[in-house]
Design a protein around this motif. Structure first.
Motif, PDB file in Angstrom:
ATOM      1  N   VAL A  60       0.830  -1.204   0.000  1.00 13.79           N
ATOM      2  CA  VAL A  60       0.000   0.000   0.000  1.00 13.79           C
ATOM      3  C   VAL A  60       0.876   1.270   0.000  1.00 13.79           C
ATOM      4  CG1 VAL A  60      -1.720   1.313   1.312  1.00 13.79           C
ATOM      5  CG2 VAL A  60      -1.959  -1.169   1.071  1.00 13.79           C
ATOM      6  N   ASP A  61       1.892   1.296   0.886  1.00 15.87           N
ATOM      7  CA  ASP A  61       2.786   2.461   0.953  1.00 15.87           C
ATOM      8  C   ASP A  61       3.537   2.648  -0.362  1.00 15.87           C
ATOM      9  OD1 ASP A  61       2.020   2.733   3.560  1.00 15.87           O
ATOM     10  OD2 ASP A  61       3.910   2.047   4.434  1.00 15.87           O
ATOM     11  N   LEU A  62       4.012   1.534  -0.869  1.00 15.80           N
ATOM     12  CA  LEU A  62       4.783   1.590  -2.121  1.00 15.80           C
ATOM     13  C   LEU A  62       3.916   2.125  -3.259  1.00 15.80           C
ATOM     14  CD1 LEU A  62       7.519   0.823  -3.526  1.00 15.80           C
ATOM     15  CD2 LEU A  62       6.359  -1.272  -4.227  1.00 15.80           C
ATOM     16  N   ALA A  65       3.647   5.740  -2.948  1.00 19.29           N
ATOM     17  CA  ALA A  65       4.898   6.399  -3.368  1.00 19.29           C
ATOM     18  C   ALA A  65       4.943   6.500  -4.891  1.00 19.29           C
ATOM     19  CB  ALA A  65       6.101   5.608  -2.857  1.00 19.29           C
ATOM     20  N   ILE A  66       4.552   5.440  -5.555  1.00 19.26           N
ATOM     21  CA  ILE A  66       4.560   5.432  -7.025  1.00 19.26           C
ATOM     22  C   ILE A  66       3.578   6.472  -7.571  1.00 19.26           C
ATOM     23  CG2 ILE A  66       3.968   4.015  -9.053  1.00 19.26           C
ATOM     24  CD1 ILE A  66       5.183   1.620  -7.371  1.00 19.26           C
ATOM     25  N   ALA A  95      11.299  -2.692  -7.090  1.00 20.94           N
ATOM     26  CA  ALA A  95       9.910  -2.572  -7.564  1.00 20.94           C
ATOM     27  C   ALA A  95       9.615  -1.149  -8.044  1.00 20.94           C
ATOM     28  CB  ALA A  95       8.946  -2.971  -6.447  1.00 20.94           C
ATOM     29  N   LEU A  96      10.120  -0.173  -7.306  1.00 21.12           N
ATOM     30  CA  LEU A  96       9.910   1.235  -7.654  1.00 21.12           C
ATOM     31  C   LEU A  96      10.531   1.562  -9.012  1.00 21.12           C
ATOM     32  CD1 LEU A  96       8.676   3.612  -6.000  1.00 21.12           C
ATOM     33  CD2 LEU A  96      10.989   4.190  -5.318  1.00 21.12           C
ATOM     34  N   ARG A  97      11.751   1.129  -9.204  1.00 17.05           N
ATOM     35  CA  ARG A  97      12.434   1.401 -10.478  1.00 17.05           C
ATOM     36  C   ARG A  97      11.718   0.690 -11.632  1.00 17.05           C
ATOM     37  NH1 ARG A  97      17.108   1.154  -6.928  1.00 17.05           N
ATOM     38  NH2 ARG A  97      17.513  -1.030  -7.339  1.00 17.05           N
ATOM     39  N   ASN A  98      11.260  -0.520 -11.378  1.00 17.93           N
ATOM     40  CA  ASN A  98      10.585  -1.276 -12.437  1.00 17.93           C
ATOM     41  C   ASN A  98       9.236  -0.670 -12.791  1.00 17.93           C
ATOM     42  OD1 ASN A  98      12.753  -2.940 -12.412  1.00 17.93           O
ATOM     43  ND2 ASN A  98      11.696  -4.709 -11.526  1.00 17.93           N
ATOM     44  N   GLU A  99       8.460  -0.336 -11.743  1.00 19.54           N
ATOM     45  CA  GLU A  99       7.126   0.226 -11.969  1.00 19.54           C
ATOM     46  C   GLU A  99       7.193   1.525 -12.766  1.00 19.54           C
ATOM     47  OE1 GLU A  99       3.779  -0.301 -11.450  1.00 19.54           O
ATOM     48  OE2 GLU A  99       4.523  -2.347 -11.211  1.00 19.54           O
TER      49      GLU A  99
END
Ligand code: ADP
Ligand code: MG
Length: 348
Positions: A60-62, A65-66, A95-99
């Motif tokens: 949820v937090d991630l 952030a995205i 995950a952040l870089r990929n998304e």
């Protein structure tokens, strides 16, 4: 590929809103220094702070952030921790870089004359594939006691990161690109990465292209780093090479890295450390995160503020106000106060 440098995002009356991801360890204290320096220098940037709970078993937090980065276009980031052991919760940094499809990481490694480092006068740009390769996070236990981990190399991502490296070289007056790989062993995966870089090189006849095996590259970096100009490499080799070069220049606390995609950009310390063991002790080097913040200001077009802060940082380092990772005795606070002092002098 049409554009390689992202453009600044929407701003209102000259102010920008930027996502701030403090992460774990020394991240929060370093972000505190960035805010202090920005406030002092009158930087027209507002931060949207987003905390990511390392213990959460969901994303949820991630996801928030995205969403925030998609809205703001730009983020300043510490290292995010993922403590959950739930299957399916993977490294949130990856995950952040990929998304956000931040397919390239750029680390410009330049020596500070005032830092007592293992090698002098280094100027190397590391262009690293940032979303696949050994970081595909596709691992499984096929039968008991046998783990398989997939390294994914695609035509598409190899081509755009190679294109980025050569385009960067061309636009910044660099002379040589070195593809770093292990294609003698990983003939298909690294073989493809190498082959594509050779193909892209043909479009840049004015730039010298060569290649080097990762193990030899590590040795050459330590013994003769001045032969390198732009280094183009896969994800994991890029992580290793970045750390080797940062080590030669003065360690984890100095340099900043940039993560680019076609739409979003994340700025962070170059070696992406958490620094858990030094957190909260007033000893972490604040420079790498401040340099990341300066890079961000340049990206947003706040050139004047970037120059003022950059000069204050450089003066502080070259005057020998060093934290202990650089062999000094200054605290984080001392370094930041010195930077504030130079900003005051420059803007008085
Ligand atoms: P850990 O995760 O064990 O805390 P890291 O991987 O975060 O270690 O960092 C590697 C090393 O670099 C550690 O010794 C850490 O203390 C050091 N380091 C990282 N960032 C900084 C910094 N900003 N200032 C000083 N030392 C740092
Ligand atoms: Mg670590």
């Amino acid at each position: 590929i049409k554009k390689v440098m992202p453009i600044p995002k929407a701003h209102y009356g000259g102010r920008h809103t930027v996502t701030m991801l403090p992460g774990a360890g020394i991240g929060p204290e370093l972000m505190g220094y960035v805010k202090e320096v920005f406030k002092y220098a009158g930087v027209p940037v507002d931060f949207e702070d987003v905390e990511i709970d390392p213990n959460a078993d969901d994303n949820v937090d991630l996801d928030y952030a995205i969403t925030s980065i998609r809205r703001n276009g730009v983020a300043l980031k510490g290292n995010i921790e993922t403590r959950s052991t739930e299957a399916g919760v993977l490294s949130r940094n990856v995950a952040l870089r990929n998304e956000l499809d931040l397919y390239v990481n750029v680390l410009h490694c330049v020596s500070y004359p005032g830092v007592n480092s293992r090698q002098k006068n280094i100027d190397i740009v590391i262009v690293r594939q940032n979303t696949e390769g050994e970081y595909s996070m596709l691992e499984h236990e096929s039968v008991y006691g046998v783990i398989e981990s997939m390294k994914v190399i695609t035509n598409f991502n190899s081509e755009r990161v190679a294109r980025y490296a050569f385009e960067y070289a061309k636009r910044n007056g660099r002379k040589k690109v070195t593809t770093v790989h292990k294609a003698n062993i990983m003939k298909l995966s690294d073989g493809l990465f190498l082959e594509i870089s050779r193909r892209v090189a043909k479009d840049y006849p004015d730039i010298i292209h060569n290649d080097m095996i990762i193990d030899n590259c590590c040795m050459q970096l330590v013994s003769n780093p001045h032969q390198f100009d732009v280094v183009l490499t896969t994800n994991l080799y890029g992580a290793i090479v970045s750390n080797v070069v940062c080590g030669l220049l003065g360690g984890a606390g100095l340099l900043a890295g940039k993560n680019y995609g076609d739409h979003y950009t994340i700025f962070e310390p170059g070696t992406r450390n958490t620094g858990t063991s030094i957190a909260g002790k007033n000893i972490a080097n604040p420079i790498a995160m401040l340099n990341a913040a300066v890079d961000m200001l340049r990206h947003l077009g706040h050139k004047h503020h970037a120059i003022v802060i950059q000069n204050a940082i450089n003066k502080t380092i070259n005057q020998g106000v060093h934290t202990r990772d650089l062999g000094g005795t200054a605290t984080s606070r001392d370094v930041v106060d010195n930077i504030l002092k130079h900003i005051k002098i420059a803007t008085a």
